[in-house]
Design an enzyme around this catalytic site. Sequence first.
Site, PDB file in Angstrom:
ATOM      1  N   SER A  36      -1.905   5.006   4.789  1.00 48.89           N
ATOM      2  CA  SER A  36      -2.862   5.887   5.453  1.00 48.89           C
ATOM      3  C   SER A  36      -2.705   5.754   6.966  1.00 48.89           C
ATOM      4  O   SER A  36      -1.610   5.909   7.493  1.00 48.89           O
ATOM      5  CB  SER A  36      -4.276   5.543   4.980  1.00 48.89           C
ATOM      6  OG  SER A  36      -5.196   6.521   5.372  1.00 48.89           O
ATOM      7  N   ASP A  94      -2.958  12.114  -4.578  1.00 45.30           N
ATOM      8  CA  ASP A  94      -3.440  12.007  -3.201  1.00 45.30           C
ATOM      9  C   ASP A  94      -3.505  13.405  -2.586  1.00 45.30           C
ATOM     10  O   ASP A  94      -2.480  14.033  -2.350  1.00 45.30           O
ATOM     11  CB  ASP A  94      -2.514  11.101  -2.402  1.00 45.30           C
ATOM     12  CG  ASP A  94      -3.002  10.823  -0.986  1.00 45.30           C
ATOM     13  OD1 ASP A  94      -3.995  11.430  -0.556  1.00 45.30           O
ATOM     14  OD2 ASP A  94      -2.372   9.985  -0.313  1.00 45.30           O
ATOM     15  N   HIS A 101      -6.083   9.111  -2.914  1.00 43.54           N
ATOM     16  CA  HIS A 101      -5.527   8.481  -1.715  1.00 43.54           C
ATOM     17  C   HIS A 101      -5.660   6.958  -1.771  1.00 43.54           C
ATOM     18  O   HIS A 101      -4.800   6.229  -1.254  1.00 43.54           O
ATOM     19  CB  HIS A 101      -6.226   9.036  -0.475  1.00 43.54           C
ATOM     20  CG  HIS A 101      -5.719   8.456   0.804  1.00 43.54           C
ATOM     21  ND1 HIS A 101      -4.403   8.555   1.192  1.00 43.54           N
ATOM     22  CD2 HIS A 101      -6.345   7.741   1.786  1.00 43.54           C
ATOM     23  CE1 HIS A 101      -4.230   7.945   2.358  1.00 43.54           C
ATOM     24  NE2 HIS A 101      -5.385   7.441   2.729  1.00 43.54           N
ATOM     25  N   ASP A 102      -6.712   6.465  -2.370  1.00 47.20           N
ATOM     26  CA  ASP A 102      -6.935   5.018  -2.460  1.00 47.20           C
ATOM     27  C   ASP A 102      -5.911   4.300  -3.323  1.00 47.20           C
ATOM     28  O   ASP A 102      -5.936   3.065  -3.423  1.00 47.20           O
ATOM     29  CB  ASP A 102      -8.334   4.727  -3.004  1.00 47.20           C
ATOM     30  CG  ASP A 102      -9.374   4.579  -1.908  1.00 47.20           C
ATOM     31  OD1 ASP A 102      -8.986   4.586  -0.719  1.00 47.20           O
ATOM     32  OD2 ASP A 102     -10.562   4.452  -2.230  1.00 47.20           O
ATOM     33  N   ARG A 133     -19.552   8.447   5.861  1.00 44.18           N
ATOM     34  CA  ARG A 133     -18.857   7.624   4.870  1.00 44.18           C
ATOM     35  C   ARG A 133     -18.778   8.331   3.517  1.00 44.18           C
ATOM     36  O   ARG A 133     -17.743   8.274   2.842  1.00 44.18           O
ATOM     37  CB  ARG A 133     -19.575   6.294   4.708  1.00 44.18           C
ATOM     38  CG  ARG A 133     -18.954   5.360   3.673  1.00 44.18           C
ATOM     39  CD  ARG A 133     -17.505   5.049   3.993  1.00 44.18           C
ATOM     40  NE  ARG A 133     -16.966   4.015   3.116  1.00 44.18           N
ATOM     41  CZ  ARG A 133     -15.696   3.620   3.106  1.00 44.18           C
ATOM     42  NH1 ARG A 133     -14.834   4.183   3.938  1.00 44.18           N
ATOM     43  NH2 ARG A 133     -15.288   2.668   2.293  1.00 44.18           N
TER      44      ARG A 133
END
Length: 372
Positions: free
Chosen positions: A155, A319, A352-353, A224
């Site tokens: 990232s 992702d 994405h994680d 967040r």
Amino acid sequence: MSIVGTDIGIVRTQYFYSTRPLVLDSGSVLDELVLAYETYGVLNTNRDNAILVLHALSGDAHVAGRHSPDEKYPGWWDEMVGPGKAFDTNRYFVICSNVIGGCKGSSGPLSVNPDTQSPWQADFPVVTIQDMVAAQTHLIDALGIEKLAAVAGGSMGGFQALAWMARHPNRVQKAILLATSAAHSAQAIAWNAIGRHAIMSDPRWCQGFYRADAPPHDGLAIARMIGHITYLSDASLSQRFSQRYQNATAPSYALADEFSVESYLTHQADKFNKRFDANSYLYITKAMDYWNVAQPGQSLAQALSDWHGQTLIISFDSDTLYPTGESVLIANALTENGADVESYELHSIAGHDAFLLESTSQTPLIAAFLRK
């Protein structure tokens, strides 16, 4: 002989202090610099086995191990860094520093402005990814390391790795880029902009000069929640939550939160508010939005033309924040330059994680790449 999968153990955060001026891309100058960092493993006598791990937006220098025996969770990449792991600390000296603009010990909005002896807050100069890397070079210099064995990051960490490749190509032997891109897309900027607006619209933000005991928690919580959703995939959310209610089996026909996914987002926001600073969120996301490894008028291949090291690129098929197409662009540019590049797309439903979670699939690729 490596003991596969053993833990780092107890670690401590160290602090690098420098009065060597750091000239930022904006033209501003930081006359004093502090970087919080941690190291794992031993630097060899040739000082050529150092790997710099670069963290993402909400990360910090605490990559692996625990600060005390009773600390509940280890560092953010503990499954990847340690004896016998992907970044094998029996072989390598692994370093990670908190980026400037952050809130985990490095120079940023929470640190003291030497001119006023008060926290910088919104007077801290705006920084770029390239500025973060420039600060890291000061640390690497101080550690007596002329050339890194590798830089590695996912990232925003991948942004920093690319900046090392472009600006300091002779100081790095290998680069590992995970779930990243060479420039921030309009959609990625848009997500960050919504988060920043949420923080800056919170009445407690006070133009960035809020009280320590009354920060803009509501704005940061929304930021967040928005950001967290971009790190996941529809498949992972559906598998975990579907349309389930948190504390009931039927709708309440009220406006209050009642879905399990709502409860999850609230929990994530509460946790984030306890460990992160709202101004740092603004500064770091703005640095991400300025990100482009190429200078105006440059192609990506031109921007990376001085890089002659080896590169490993890993992307993930779920992702949507930095999809595989972004990695393909980097791989193609490096191939055009005749560089040695390996590129893989891995399957995962984690979104994405995945670069933080899929240690089993990444470890053999990274370990083999570092050994070759």
